[in-house]
Design a protein around this motif. Structure first.
Motif, mmCIF file in Angstrom:
data_model
loop_
_atom_site.group_PDB
_atom_site.id
_atom_site.type_symbol
_atom_site.label_atom_id
_atom_site.label_comp_id
_atom_site.label_asym_id
_atom_site.label_seq_id
_atom_site.Cartn_x
_atom_site.Cartn_y
_atom_site.Cartn_z
ATOM 1 N N ASN A 194 -13.925 -10.210 -3.405
ATOM 2 C CA ASN A 194 -13.288 -9.741 -2.181
ATOM 3 C C ASN A 194 -12.860 -8.294 -2.373
ATOM 4 O OD1 ASN A 194 -11.750 -9.226 0.089
ATOM 5 N ND2 ASN A 194 -10.641 -11.159 0.028
ATOM 6 N N LEU A 195 -13.594 -7.368 -1.771
ATOM 7 C CA LEU A 195 -13.304 -5.946 -1.940
ATOM 8 C C LEU A 195 -11.999 -5.537 -1.278
ATOM 9 C CD1 LEU A 195 -16.873 -4.458 -1.271
ATOM 10 C CD2 LEU A 195 -15.843 -5.087 -3.470
ATOM 11 N N SER A 196 -11.556 -6.308 -0.305
ATOM 12 C CA SER A 196 -10.336 -5.967 0.441
ATOM 13 C C SER A 196 -9.168 -6.885 0.107
ATOM 14 C CB SER A 196 -10.617 -6.004 1.950
ATOM 15 O OG SER A 196 -11.278 -7.197 2.321
ATOM 16 N N ALA A 197 -9.238 -7.529 -1.048
ATOM 17 C CA ALA A 197 -8.206 -8.506 -1.411
ATOM 18 C C ALA A 197 -6.831 -7.885 -1.592
ATOM 19 C CB ALA A 197 -8.616 -9.234 -2.697
ATOM 20 N N GLU A 198 -6.773 -6.571 -1.852
ATOM 21 C CA GLU A 198 -5.477 -5.932 -2.063
ATOM 22 C C GLU A 198 -4.690 -5.759 -0.762
ATOM 23 O OE1 GLU A 198 -4.187 -5.290 -5.095
ATOM 24 O OE2 GLU A 198 -5.982 -6.376 -5.733
ATOM 25 N N ILE A 199 -5.345 -5.903 0.370
ATOM 26 C CA ILE A 199 -4.627 -5.856 1.645
ATOM 27 C C ILE A 199 -4.050 -7.241 1.886
ATOM 28 C CG2 ILE A 199 -4.811 -5.343 4.104
ATOM 29 C CD1 ILE A 199 -7.331 -3.743 3.492
ATOM 30 N N PRO A 200 -2.735 -7.360 2.085
ATOM 31 C CA PRO A 200 -2.102 -8.679 2.166
ATOM 32 C C PRO A 200 -2.817 -9.626 3.123
ATOM 33 C CG PRO A 200 -0.435 -6.969 2.098
ATOM 34 C CD PRO A 200 -1.750 -6.259 2.202
ATOM 35 N N ARG A 201 -2.923 -10.909 2.688
ATOM 36 C CA ARG A 201 -3.698 -11.895 3.447
ATOM 37 C C ARG A 201 -2.876 -13.106 3.848
ATOM 38 N NH1 ARG A 201 -7.088 -14.732 1.280
ATOM 39 N NH2 ARG A 201 -8.709 -14.925 2.899
ATOM 40 N N THR A 202 -2.080 -13.653 2.938
ATOM 41 C CA THR A 202 -1.329 -14.861 3.281
ATOM 42 C C THR A 202 -0.186 -14.500 4.222
ATOM 43 O OG1 THR A 202 0.323 -14.726 1.513
ATOM 44 C CG2 THR A 202 -1.812 -15.719 0.949
ATOM 45 N N ALA A 203 0.335 -15.515 4.912
ATOM 46 C CA ALA A 203 1.451 -15.268 5.833
ATOM 47 C C ALA A 203 2.645 -14.681 5.089
ATOM 48 C CB ALA A 203 1.836 -16.561 6.546
ATOM 49 N N ASP A 204 2.947 -15.219 3.907
ATOM 50 C CA ASP A 204 4.074 -14.701 3.128
ATOM 51 C C ASP A 204 3.828 -13.251 2.710
ATOM 52 O OD1 ASP A 204 5.417 -17.096 3.344
ATOM 53 O OD2 ASP A 204 4.818 -17.823 1.357
ATOM 54 N N GLU A 205 2.611 -12.966 2.273
ATOM 55 C CA GLU A 205 2.290 -11.596 1.858
ATOM 56 C C GLU A 205 2.401 -10.622 3.027
ATOM 57 O OE1 GLU A 205 -0.947 -12.719 -1.681
ATOM 58 O OE2 GLU A 205 -1.616 -12.145 0.338
ATOM 59 N N VAL A 206 1.931 -11.032 4.190
ATOM 60 C CA VAL A 206 1.987 -10.153 5.360
ATOM 61 C C VAL A 206 3.435 -9.877 5.746
ATOM 62 C CG1 VAL A 206 1.450 -9.990 7.819
ATOM 63 C CG2 VAL A 206 -0.295 -10.793 6.210
ATOM 64 N N GLU A 207 4.275 -10.884 5.739
ATOM 65 C CA GLU A 207 5.685 -10.673 6.067
ATOM 66 C C GLU A 207 6.338 -9.726 5.066
ATOM 67 O OE1 GLU A 207 6.801 -14.810 8.428
ATOM 68 O OE2 GLU A 207 7.420 -14.579 6.335
ATOM 69 N N ALA A 208 6.024 -9.881 3.784
ATOM 70 C CA ALA A 208 6.588 -8.983 2.771
ATOM 71 C C ALA A 208 6.048 -7.565 2.933
ATOM 72 C CB ALA A 208 6.260 -9.515 1.377
ATOM 73 N N TRP A 209 4.805 -7.457 3.316
ATOM 74 C CA TRP A 209 4.163 -6.155 3.568
ATOM 75 C C TRP A 209 4.908 -5.395 4.650
ATOM 76 C CZ3 TRP A 209 -1.166 -5.864 6.425
ATOM 77 C CH2 TRP A 209 -1.741 -4.605 6.280
ATOM 78 N N VAL A 210 5.167 -6.068 5.754
ATOM 79 C CA VAL A 210 5.870 -5.427 6.859
ATOM 80 C C VAL A 210 7.291 -5.066 6.441
ATOM 81 C CG1 VAL A 210 6.705 -5.712 9.218
ATOM 82 C CG2 VAL A 210 4.460 -6.626 8.573
ATOM 83 N N ALA A 211 7.966 -5.976 5.766
ATOM 84 C CA ALA A 211 9.353 -5.724 5.360
ATOM 85 C C ALA A 211 9.446 -4.567 4.367
ATOM 86 C CB ALA A 211 9.942 -6.983 4.741
ATOM 87 N N GLY A 212 8.443 -4.418 3.533
ATOM 88 C CA GLY A 212 8.500 -3.423 2.470
ATOM 89 C C GLY A 212 8.039 -2.041 2.848
ATOM 90 N N ARG A 213 7.305 -1.887 3.964
ATOM 91 C CA ARG A 213 6.707 -0.591 4.269
ATOM 92 C C ARG A 213 7.251 0.061 5.532
ATOM 93 N NH1 ARG A 213 2.991 1.569 1.376
ATOM 94 N NH2 ARG A 213 2.546 3.031 3.063
ATOM 95 N N ILE A 214 7.994 -0.679 6.336
ATOM 96 C CA ILE A 214 8.515 -0.062 7.561
ATOM 97 C C ILE A 214 9.453 1.083 7.213
ATOM 98 C CG2 ILE A 214 10.112 -0.431 9.473
ATOM 99 C CD1 ILE A 214 8.804 -3.023 10.053
ATOM 100 N N VAL A 215 9.201 2.227 7.836
ATOM 101 C CA VAL A 215 10.036 3.407 7.630
ATOM 102 C C VAL A 215 11.068 3.459 8.734
ATOM 103 C CG1 VAL A 215 10.052 5.920 7.552
ATOM 104 C CG2 VAL A 215 8.134 4.662 6.538
ATOM 105 N N THR A 216 12.305 3.467 8.365
ATOM 106 C CA THR A 216 13.381 3.555 9.355
ATOM 107 C C THR A 216 13.974 4.947 9.300
ATOM 108 O OG1 THR A 216 14.968 2.692 7.754
ATOM 109 C CG2 THR A 216 13.923 1.097 9.218
ATOM 110 N N SER A 217 14.299 5.465 10.455
ATOM 111 C CA SER A 217 14.869 6.812 10.494
ATOM 112 C C SER A 217 15.816 6.922 11.690
ATOM 113 C CB SER A 217 13.758 7.858 10.599
ATOM 114 O OG SER A 217 12.972 7.660 11.743
#
Length: 476
Positions: free
Chosen positions: A453-476
């Motif tokens: 899977n060449l794109s496996a590093e992009i979050p796939r599971t529901a838990d991974e996606v939720e953590a992805w959003v929580a960890g990368r959102i920039v607040t200002s």
């Protein structure tokens, strides 16, 4: 654009062909015509070393030559296509032309690759015909807004292209079509052969697809990081599209296809590219996007993301079912099995789950019957996989027995992309399902040891996606 050929090109120089519509033209004064061709520095004629793919393209041309002994083959790059009035779409060479020459984002419109059979029957002499750069003493230099270097910038010289691509070149004016030419896209046999030639990727192609996937992943990160601003934008889907476009143009040639940024019920429309809707917290947004790198190889990846960062219980159930189908398809993909096995594995999961949810009027086994079933396809009408490469739907002219019914081999690159789509007005599903669309798409390389899977590093599971959003959102 600030200027066009209708703004300024009119001249008393008889060597410039007049344009019929002259309502906006201003003639060039004699002083301009007498001085424009002089006072320019010498331009060095560069002869670079052959580019990295030259050895691969030579091998591809040899395969084509061997398959068509004694026949003259003509493969045009294509030309500009009109967008409106006197503006054109950006030029992109025909994928088969690029595959056989290595000339990609820097190729010149109207070029032609020609295989001339040798008289002794020992193969072909291959020549790339292109429009040679015009001398600055010519009217083309300043008077032709389509190809003149004053307008579009420097064009490559014959010697430079020959050295760069390791292929013989000649001026386009010297190309003469013949009555017995075998012409790409007119001749089914040639069109099919060059399409099937791309089914197995070489090391250079795999490297380029990996690069396209890496840049695409950064494009997805850009979107996740800017979700707060996207939500505040009335047409947030356009903001998603724009963010991805920025990454694609900065690091690649552009997008490999129109980005799908489908939020809420729009996610249920498989080819939603209007991207004019709002991105609303509580909804899912389905993003199907791929960067095309300068070699013209593209990625094709889809992720479905909860806008507020958290899946609702029903969203999570649907999402994880799609992931289960994707994982089943991946597990079924092995060298030596038929390509269609991937789809069959994914569809079994889809049929079983929607049957469990009470959405089918028949059992899962009945729905999976090849002749009389298909009831589950209402919720996933598309296929699970397609080949990927220079075209997002690569090798499209290959025979069915080489494609859908073909055998998976090392070097093949393809997608796995199951989905579930419950349209907003679908009365066959409970109201809580309506307006939810989910797709997960990854780019897969088949190796001798199995799929990667060449794109496996992009979050796939529901838990991974939720953590992805929580960890990368920039607040200002």
């Amino acid at each position: 654009m600030s200027t066009s050929d209708s703004d300024t090109i009119a001249t008393t120089d008889s060597t410039v062909t007049p344009v019929e519509n002259t309502n906006r033209k201003q003639p060039f004064p004699r002083g301009f015509l007498e001085t424009i061709t002089s006072g320019w520095a010498e331009r060095p004629e560069l002869t670079p070393d052959p580019r990295a793919q030259a050895a691969y393209t030579a091998a591809r041309r040899a395969a084509v030559s061997a398959a068509f002994p004694g026949r003259r083959l003509v493969l045009p790059a294509g030309g500009y296509k009109q967008r409106s009035n006197d503006t054109d779409y950006p030029f992109r060479a025909h994928s088969a032309f690029t595959h056989l020459t290595g000339w990609a984002s820097d190729s010149v419109p109207d070029s032609v690759l020609v295989f001339d059979p040798r008289a002794d029957g020992s193969g072909h002499d291959v020549t790339l015909y292109l429009r040679e750069r015009a001398d600055r003493t010519s009217a083309e230099f300043y008077g032709d807004a389509t190809i003149g270097e004053f307008w579009i910038g420097p064009r490559p010289a014959l010697a430079g292209v020959a050295s760069d691509l390791a292929i013989a070149t000649a001026h386009l004016d010297h190309f003469v079509a013949g009555d017995s030419d075998v012409l790409l896209d007119d001749d089914d046999e040639l069109t099919r052969f060059v399409s099937e030639l791309r089914l197995i990727k070489d090391d250079y192609e795999i490297e380029q697809i990996r690069l396209a996937v890496e840049i695409t992943a950064r494009g997805f990160d850009d979107i996740i990081a800017d979700l707060p601003r996207i939500v505040q934008t009335p047409r947030g889907e356009r903001a998603v599209e724009g963010l991805f476009h920025h990454r694609a143009r900065v690091e690649g040639n552009g997008e490999g296809y129109d980005t799908i940024a489908a939020s809420g019920p729009h996610a249920c429309y498989l080819h939603w590219t209007r991207n004019d809707g709002a991105v609303v917290p509580g909804d899912l947004i389905l993003i199907d996007a791929g960067v095309e790198v300068d070699s013209l190889y593209t990625a094709d990846i889809t992720r479905t993301i909860p806008v507020n960062g958290t899946f609702s219980p029903i969203q999570r159930k649907i999402y994880e079912t799609v992931r289960e189908a994707a994982d089943a398809a991946f597990a079924a993909a092995r060298p030596g099995v038929k390509f269609r096995t991937i789809h069959e594995a994914a569809m079994r999961v889809i049929a079983e789950r929607v049957a469990e949810w009470g959405l089918l009027p028949v059992t899962a086994e009945d729905a999976l019957d090849a002749d009389n079933g298909g009831q589950h396809r209402r919720y996933m009408v598309h296929g699970t996989s397609h080949h990927l490469g220079l075209d997002v739907h690569d090798c499209a002219q290959a025979r069915r027995e080489m494609y859908y019914d073909g055998i998976l081999e090392p070097g093949m690159v393809f997608t796995i992309e199951p989905g579930l789509y419950f349209q907003i007005d679908d009365l066959t599903v409970p109201e809580e399902y309506r307006g939810i669309g989910v797709r997960i798409e990854d780019d897969i390389l088949m190796t001798a040891d199995g799929p990667v899977n060449l794109s496996a590093e992009i979050p796939r599971t529901a838990d991974e996606v939720e953590a992805w959003v929580a960890g990368r959102i920039v607040t200002s």
